[in-house]
Design an enzyme around this catalytic site. Structure first.
Site, PDB file in Angstrom:
ATOM      1  N   GLY A 174      -8.454   1.621  -0.504  1.00  0.00           N
ATOM      2  CA  GLY A 174      -9.695   1.587  -0.404  1.00  0.00           C
ATOM      3  C   GLY A 174     -10.182   2.492   0.770  1.00  0.00           C
ATOM      4  O   GLY A 174     -11.387   2.795   1.016  1.00  0.00           O
ATOM      5  N   GLU A 175      -9.031   3.170   1.115  1.00  0.00           N
ATOM      6  CA  GLU A 175      -9.465   3.867   2.271  1.00  0.00           C
ATOM      7  C   GLU A 175     -10.245   5.342   1.930  1.00  0.00           C
ATOM      8  O   GLU A 175     -11.036   5.902   2.571  1.00  0.00           O
ATOM      9  CB  GLU A 175      -7.975   4.661   2.906  1.00  0.00           C
ATOM     10  CG  GLU A 175      -7.250   3.344   3.883  1.00  0.00           C
ATOM     11  CD  GLU A 175      -6.576   2.541   2.905  1.00  0.00           C
ATOM     12  OE1 GLU A 175      -6.103   1.453   3.600  1.00  0.00           O
ATOM     13  OE2 GLU A 175      -6.375   2.794   1.811  1.00  0.00           O
TER      14      GLU A 175
ATOM     15  N   ALA B 243      -7.401   2.197  -5.393  1.00  0.00           N
ATOM     16  CA  ALA B 243      -6.020   1.942  -4.705  1.00  0.00           C
ATOM     17  C   ALA B 243      -5.758   3.048  -3.763  1.00  0.00           C
ATOM     18  O   ALA B 243      -4.776   2.851  -3.005  1.00  0.00           O
ATOM     19  CB  ALA B 243      -5.064   1.831  -5.766  1.00  0.00           C
ATOM     20  N   TYR B 244      -6.668   4.120  -3.674  1.00  0.00           N
ATOM     21  CA  TYR B 244      -6.062   5.388  -2.784  1.00  0.00           C
ATOM     22  C   TYR B 244      -6.553   4.715  -1.233  1.00  0.00           C
ATOM     23  O   TYR B 244      -7.553   4.414  -1.114  1.00  0.00           O
ATOM     24  CB  TYR B 244      -6.886   6.479  -3.209  1.00  0.00           C
ATOM     25  CG  TYR B 244      -6.567   7.037  -4.602  1.00  0.00           C
ATOM     26  CD1 TYR B 244      -5.577   6.841  -5.408  1.00  0.00           C
ATOM     27  CD2 TYR B 244      -7.465   8.012  -4.947  1.00  0.00           C
ATOM     28  CE1 TYR B 244      -5.331   7.306  -6.447  1.00  0.00           C
ATOM     29  CE2 TYR B 244      -7.226   8.809  -6.200  1.00  0.00           C
ATOM     30  CZ  TYR B 244      -6.281   8.431  -7.062  1.00  0.00           C
ATOM     31  OH  TYR B 244      -5.921   8.922  -8.103  1.00  0.00           O
ATOM     32  N   SER B 245      -5.717   4.894  -0.456  1.00  0.00           N
ATOM     33  CA  SER B 245      -4.015   5.178  -0.474  1.00  0.00           C
ATOM     34  C   SER B 245      -3.416   3.962   0.160  1.00  0.00           C
ATOM     35  O   SER B 245      -2.882   4.038   1.162  1.00  0.00           O
ATOM     36  CB  SER B 245      -4.071   6.364   0.539  1.00  0.00           C
ATOM     37  OG  SER B 245      -4.611   6.193   1.806  1.00  0.00           O
TER      38      SER B 245
END
Length: 314
Positions: free
Chosen positions: A63-64, A52-54
């Protein structure tokens, strides 16, 4: 660099874990690559992230962080020398959250693709899922272990009752057993971990990696008044620490920083590293200067008096 056993996972980590929540958020891709290079060049070997980041950033879908780590791994090489810790369960979109077997199967494939690897060293349940029986979650994790997609599993944000139930349900045969816990824990936020979780983790031999280890940056000493809160995107989360106890903690950190020729952040992390139940704290940095500061914490060995002085602030 000394290595510590991460519970009974068979994994060994250096005493500081890089927090990948900043990748793609407050650290762009180029900066993230430079930070990861410097971190591993300094002898550290574990990076913590989550699918879940960010997602909280406007325009981001989650997914970043994993994507940036994956690109770095491909460029850097040496996958077997870096431990990747990621998580599943936080919302990634409509119907994409939780710890059901079907969702974990789906989410792990997405994480592996973003990370550009065929296995995850430590896969963690990000939050307890009250809608899914823990047995189902652990069966899904065991399936991944047997498939070689995951080396070990752990939990994050569990309270003592939930963690005890998960440990009771995990048999290591058909249902994986959590071998680690990732709790919020730092010099200010202590009761939630120390009262019930810490005794349980020690009894069960769990590895413990702490998040918010610097209380969103408060324990760096950078924030000492309301006027300082605008210095960071996290400023709104830091105001709660500006009470009498927070100022008492900063005073103790200042005194020991002077004594050890260190910084408050280094002392705060060294205190966590000295805690017998803690394997390693997680800390993040958005610049090479910040990174240089926090990695030096691993060189500091607090004596009994210093630890007692910090303990007394609680």
């Amino acid at each position: 660099m000394d290595r510590r056993k991460l519970g009974r996972t068979g994994l060994e980590i250096a005493p500081l874990v890089f927090g990948g929540n900043v990748f793609g958020w407050t650290a762009d891709e180029a900066t993230s690559f430079a930070l990861l290079d410097a971190f591993t060049d300094a002898g550290f070997n574990a990076v913590d992230t989550a699918d879940a980041y960010s997602r909280w950033v406007p325009g981001h879908s989650g997914g970043e962080s994993e994507t940036i780590i994956g690109k770095w791994l491909k460029r850097h090489g040496g996958r077997d020398k870096v431990l990747i810790l990621t998580k599943v369960g936080s919302e990634m979109g409509p119907g994409k959250k939780g710890l059901s077997k079907a969702y974990i199967r789906q989410a792990v494939e997405a994480s592996l693709k973003r990370l550009q690897t065929d296995y995850i060293d430590l896969y963690q349940s990000h939050w307890p899922d009250p809608e899914t029986p823990i047995e189902e979650t652990l069966e899904a994790h065991e399936e991944l272990v047997k498939q070689g997609k995951v080396r070990a599993v752990g939990g994050s944000n569990y309270d003592a009752a939930g963690l005890a139930a998960a440990l009771k349900a995990g048999d290591g045969k058909t249902r994986a057993r959590y071998q680690t816990l990732q709790p919020e824990y730092n010099l200010y936020d202590r009761a939630g971990y120390e009262k019930d979780l810490e005794p349980l983790c020690r009894k069960e031999g769990l590895g413990v990696i702490t998040y918010f280890s610097l209380a969103s940056g408060f324990l760096t000493g950078k924030y000492r008044s309301e006027a300082d809160l605008g210095k960071s995107p996290r400023g709104e989360d830091i105001g709660k620490y500006l009470d009498a106890r927070g100022k008492k903690i900063l005073a103790a950190l200042d005194a020991l920083a002077k004594r050890y020729s260190a910084t408050p952040a280094q002392i705060a992390l060294a205190w966590l590293m000295a805690r017998p139940s803690v394997t390693a704290p997680i800390a993040s940095a958005t610049s090479l200067a910040q990174l240089k500061d926090i990695v030096k914490a691993a060189e500091i060995k607090l004596d009994r008096d210093a630890i007692a002085a910090l303990d007394a602030t609680g």
